[in-house]
Enzyme design. Structure first.
Site, PDB file in Angstrom:
ATOM      1  N   GLN A 190       0.716  -1.086  -0.010  1.00 40.36           N
ATOM      2  CA  GLN A 190      -0.074   0.034   0.045  1.00 40.36           C
ATOM      3  C   GLN A 190       0.804   1.401   0.144  1.00 40.36           C
ATOM      4  O   GLN A 190       0.690   2.223  -0.842  1.00 40.36           O
ATOM      5  CB  GLN A 190      -0.933   0.166   1.142  1.00 40.36           C
ATOM      6  CG  GLN A 190      -1.630  -1.212   1.740  1.00 40.36           C
ATOM      7  CD  GLN A 190      -2.724  -1.637   0.927  1.00 40.36           C
ATOM      8  OE1 GLN A 190      -2.957  -1.409  -0.349  1.00 40.36           O
ATOM      9  NE2 GLN A 190      -3.642  -2.710   1.459  1.00 40.36           N
TER      10      GLN A 190
ATOM     11  N   ASP B 124      -5.343  -0.403  -8.190  1.00 43.60           N
ATOM     12  CA  ASP B 124      -5.054  -1.325  -7.073  1.00 43.60           C
ATOM     13  C   ASP B 124      -5.699  -2.548  -7.281  1.00 43.60           C
ATOM     14  O   ASP B 124      -6.676  -2.634  -6.675  1.00 43.60           O
ATOM     15  CB  ASP B 124      -5.030  -0.588  -5.701  1.00 43.60           C
ATOM     16  CG  ASP B 124      -4.924  -1.551  -4.769  1.00 43.60           C
ATOM     17  OD1 ASP B 124      -5.377  -1.399  -3.445  1.00 43.60           O
ATOM     18  OD2 ASP B 124      -4.428  -2.679  -4.757  1.00 43.60           O
ATOM     19  N   SER B 125      -5.204  -3.071  -8.477  1.00 45.63           N
ATOM     20  CA  SER B 125      -6.173  -4.276  -8.677  1.00 45.63           C
ATOM     21  C   SER B 125      -5.698  -5.562  -8.340  1.00 45.63           C
ATOM     22  O   SER B 125      -4.611  -5.921  -7.831  1.00 45.63           O
ATOM     23  CB  SER B 125      -6.139  -4.240 -10.333  1.00 45.63           C
ATOM     24  OG  SER B 125      -4.886  -4.754 -10.679  1.00 45.63           O
TER      25      SER B 125
END
Ligand SMILES: NCCCN[C@H]1CC[C@H](NCCCN)CC1
Length: 289
Positions: free
Chosen positions: A63, A157-158
């Site tokens: 992240q 963000d897949s």
């Protein structure tokens, strides 16, 4: 009570396993199977269609890097779009940038949002930022309705190119991102592993070079619970003010209106620069001759 093994045709012949203490949630959304379990050594774990999405212990590596690699490469990002990222971790990281005024997120599966809020409060805390606007829907359709030049940064963000995220790896989607970005705007996408998917990465890089006329770079981070222990990102910018991804210009003030978020665990400016250094077998394919 036993072990979870991440078996997938996307990484044939290998599987990472985590010791399971307790199953906490099992469900089927409109798009995928959703599983949450308490692991023995990585905290709680989120699994979609049998693929590990994040664990409490190492989610910071993914992240923080997918967010700060783009946002620390441009001065004063104001409008940010997140495609996917329903767990809220990227939102938490974007919230550290006080220059940001608007954070739009488009996540296709509302069960992911609900499960993250229930079982991963330190990840879903990102939703508490007042600048966040959540849209439940398909990112491909969302981007078709975005006026040209709207965003300073887009973060994709897949999950992986099997299932709901398939289209997020294809050319038309990248073209819609380029249109939605201002000149000199930046995009970071989840770009798989150089150990597992050099062919997929080669195709993504070729598409990005055609579509993004600024910089096109591949960076990577270590995530112990992703297959091959690492994951990469495409970092691209549109034509306009030059963006040098390799030298961060916008330090994080690391404060967020969301008072409860913890200080950065992974990202810093040295690891930012280091993340663009590639082993020769990948350099040959990814960097132009
Ligand atoms: N916000 C966290 C979501 C993480 N996205 C993805 C989840 C699946 C994972 N598979 C790794 C497959 C091997 N490269 C990649 C990241």
């Amino acid at each position: 009570p036993g072990w979870f093994s991440e078996i997938s045709p996307l990484w044939p012949g290998e599987a990472h396993s985590l010791k399971v203490e307790k199953i906490l949630f099992q469900g089927k959304s409109d798009y995928q199977n959703v599983l949450v379990f308490q692991s023995s050594t990585y905290g709680k774990v989120l699994v979609l269609d049998g693929v590990i999405q994040l664990t409490e212990r190492d989610e910071c590596a993914y992240q923080e890097m997918i967010t700060h690699l783009p946002l620390c490469s441009i001065p004063n990002p104001k409008k940010v779009l997140v495609i996917g990222g329903g767990d809220g971790g990227v939102l938490r990281e974007v919230s550290r940038h006080s220059s940001v005024e608007q954070i739009d997120i488009c996540e296709i599966d509302k069960m992911v949002v609900e499960v993250a809020k229930q079982f991963f409060p330190d990840v879903a805390v990102g939703y508490e930022d007042p600048r966040v606007n959540l849209r439940i829907g398909d990112g491909v359709a969302f981007l078709k309705n975005v006026p040209a030049g709207t965003y300073d940064a887009v973060i994709v963000d897949s999950s992986d190119p099997i299932g709901p995220a398939q289209e997020l790896f294809e050319k038309p989607f990248f073209e819609s991102i380029a249109k939605a970005l201002r000149p000199g705007g930046v995009v970071a996408t989840q770009a798989e592993s150089i150990w597992l998917h050099m062919h997929i990465i080669e195709e993504i890089v070729a598409n990005c070079r055609q579509i993004f006329k600024g910089s096109v770079n591949y960076a990577w981070t270590t995530v112990p619970t992703y297959p091959s222990g690492m994951i990469g990102f495409m970092l691209c910018s549109t034509e306009g003010p030059a963006v040098d991804f390799k030298n961060p210009i916008n330090p994080i003030d690391d404060e967020s209106p969301v008072k409860t978020i913890e200080p950065l665990k992974f990202y810093n400016s040295e690891i930012h620069q280091a993340s663009f250094c590639l082993p020769s077998f990948a350099k040959r394919v990814i960097e132009t001759k």
